[in-house]
Enzyme design. Structure first.
Site, PDB file in Angstrom:
ATOM      1  N   ARG A   1       0.826  -1.213   0.000  1.00  0.00           N
ATOM      2  CA  ARG A   1       0.000   0.000   0.000  1.00  0.00           C
ATOM      3  C   ARG A   1       0.858   1.259   0.000  1.00  0.00           C
ATOM      4  O   ARG A   1       0.627   2.181  -0.785  1.00  0.00           O
ATOM      5  CB  ARG A   1      -0.932   0.007   1.215  1.00  0.00           C
ATOM      6  CG  ARG A   1      -2.088  -0.974   1.148  1.00  0.00           C
ATOM      7  CD  ARG A   1      -2.906  -0.892   2.420  1.00  0.00           C
ATOM      8  NE  ARG A   1      -2.085  -1.170   3.586  1.00  0.00           N
ATOM      9  CZ  ARG A   1      -2.328  -0.732   4.815  1.00  0.00           C
ATOM     10  NH1 ARG A   1      -3.398   0.009   5.043  1.00  0.00           N
ATOM     11  NH2 ARG A   1      -1.545  -1.052   5.821  1.00  0.00           N
TER      12      ARG A   1
ATOM     13  N   ASN B   1      -6.365  -2.139   2.426  1.00  0.00           N
ATOM     14  CA  ASN B   1      -6.458  -3.583   2.543  1.00  0.00           C
ATOM     15  C   ASN B   1      -7.926  -3.989   2.547  1.00  0.00           C
ATOM     16  O   ASN B   1      -8.790  -3.231   2.981  1.00  0.00           O
ATOM     17  CB  ASN B   1      -5.803  -4.069   3.833  1.00  0.00           C
ATOM     18  CG  ASN B   1      -4.292  -4.011   3.758  1.00  0.00           C
ATOM     19  OD1 ASN B   1      -3.709  -4.040   2.685  1.00  0.00           O
ATOM     20  ND2 ASN B   1      -3.647  -3.933   4.919  1.00  0.00           N
TER      21      ASN B   1
END
Length: 245
Positions: free
Chosen positions: A168, A186
């Site tokens: 990320r 997520n």
């Protein structure tokens, strides 16, 4: 130093110059090693092949190429039944002269040419060959095409080893450097992350492509990208690309 330059060229960054066994053999033939220091102005041969993979630089010379050569390239492709397009390789002395004024010939037809070399030449004008090919085949099959808007929003879903490995933050840093907006998070599944990215079409496409690779610790296995309704972005505000939970 030349490899640092090639790493910044999208077409050449996977074609770095290496001291492979062939190069080392050429050095040994001159009683030299990779640590040898040539004399001033002394040329050292590291390959006997002249192509991009072996360290050559690409030059886009279409505008100055003699029409006879261009016509010969077209006729060479048409001479092969069922061959719609190809990369035509010439061996010749000067691309600015016709074949009857020099030694030269077609040496190869490549049915899977590396068209990105035209997009990212080292010297000369970049040409969007891929777009021309898409337009050509669309017309051949009666398909209609439309220009993409200058700004686009996409949803990206990445499956694989992408949680707990810095994926990320890696993608967010990439998007921030390109001044794109959006977010990445997520999902409940531990093998899935989702993102939305908004910005100029070419930069969003670049991020979508890089999402396939990810940081070193990750292992993306499947990347889905689809266009969504464009998000309104106020460019006078600080660029924001959020990392969500």
């Amino acid at each position: 130093a030349k490899n640092l330059f090639r790493q910044r060229n999208p077409h050449l960054r996977t074609r770095l110059i290496r001291l492979d066994p062939h190069a080392l053999r050429l050095l040994r033939q001159r009683d030299m090693t990779p640590d040898s220091v040539p004399g001033a102005g002394e040329p050292i041969m590291l390959t006997t092949a002249a192509n991009l993979t072996r360290g050559g630089d690409s030059a886009e010379v279409l505008d100055e190429t003699h029409p006879w050569l261009l016509d010969t390239a077209v006729r060479a492709v048409r001479a092969v039944p069922g061959l719609d397009h190809a990369g035509v390789d010439f061996l010749l002395e000067d691309h600015r002269r016709p074949l009857d004024r020099q030694e030269g010939a077609v040496c190869e037809l490549n049915s899977l040419p590396g068209s990105t070399s035209h997009h990212y030449p080292v010297f000369g004008t970049a040409r969007n060959v891929s777009a021309e090919m898409v337009e050509y085949y669309a017309r051949q099959r009666g398909l209609r095409t439309a220009k993409q808007p200058p700004t686009i929003s996409v949803e990206i879903r990445v499956t694989g080893t992408v949680q707990g490995v810095g994926y990320r933050h890696w993608l967010a840093r990439l998007a921030q450097r390109l001044e794109l907006t959006g977010w990445i998070r997520n999902c409940d599944r531990d093998d899935l992350v989702e993102a939305e990215v908004t910005g100029p079409l070419d930069l969003v496409s670049a991020v979508s492509t890089q999402a396939i690779f990810g940081p070193r610790e990750s292992q993306p296995e499947f990347v889905e990208t689809r266009a969504i309704e464009a998000r309104a972005v106020e460019r006078t505000q600080p660029v924001d690309f959020a990392v969500l939970g």
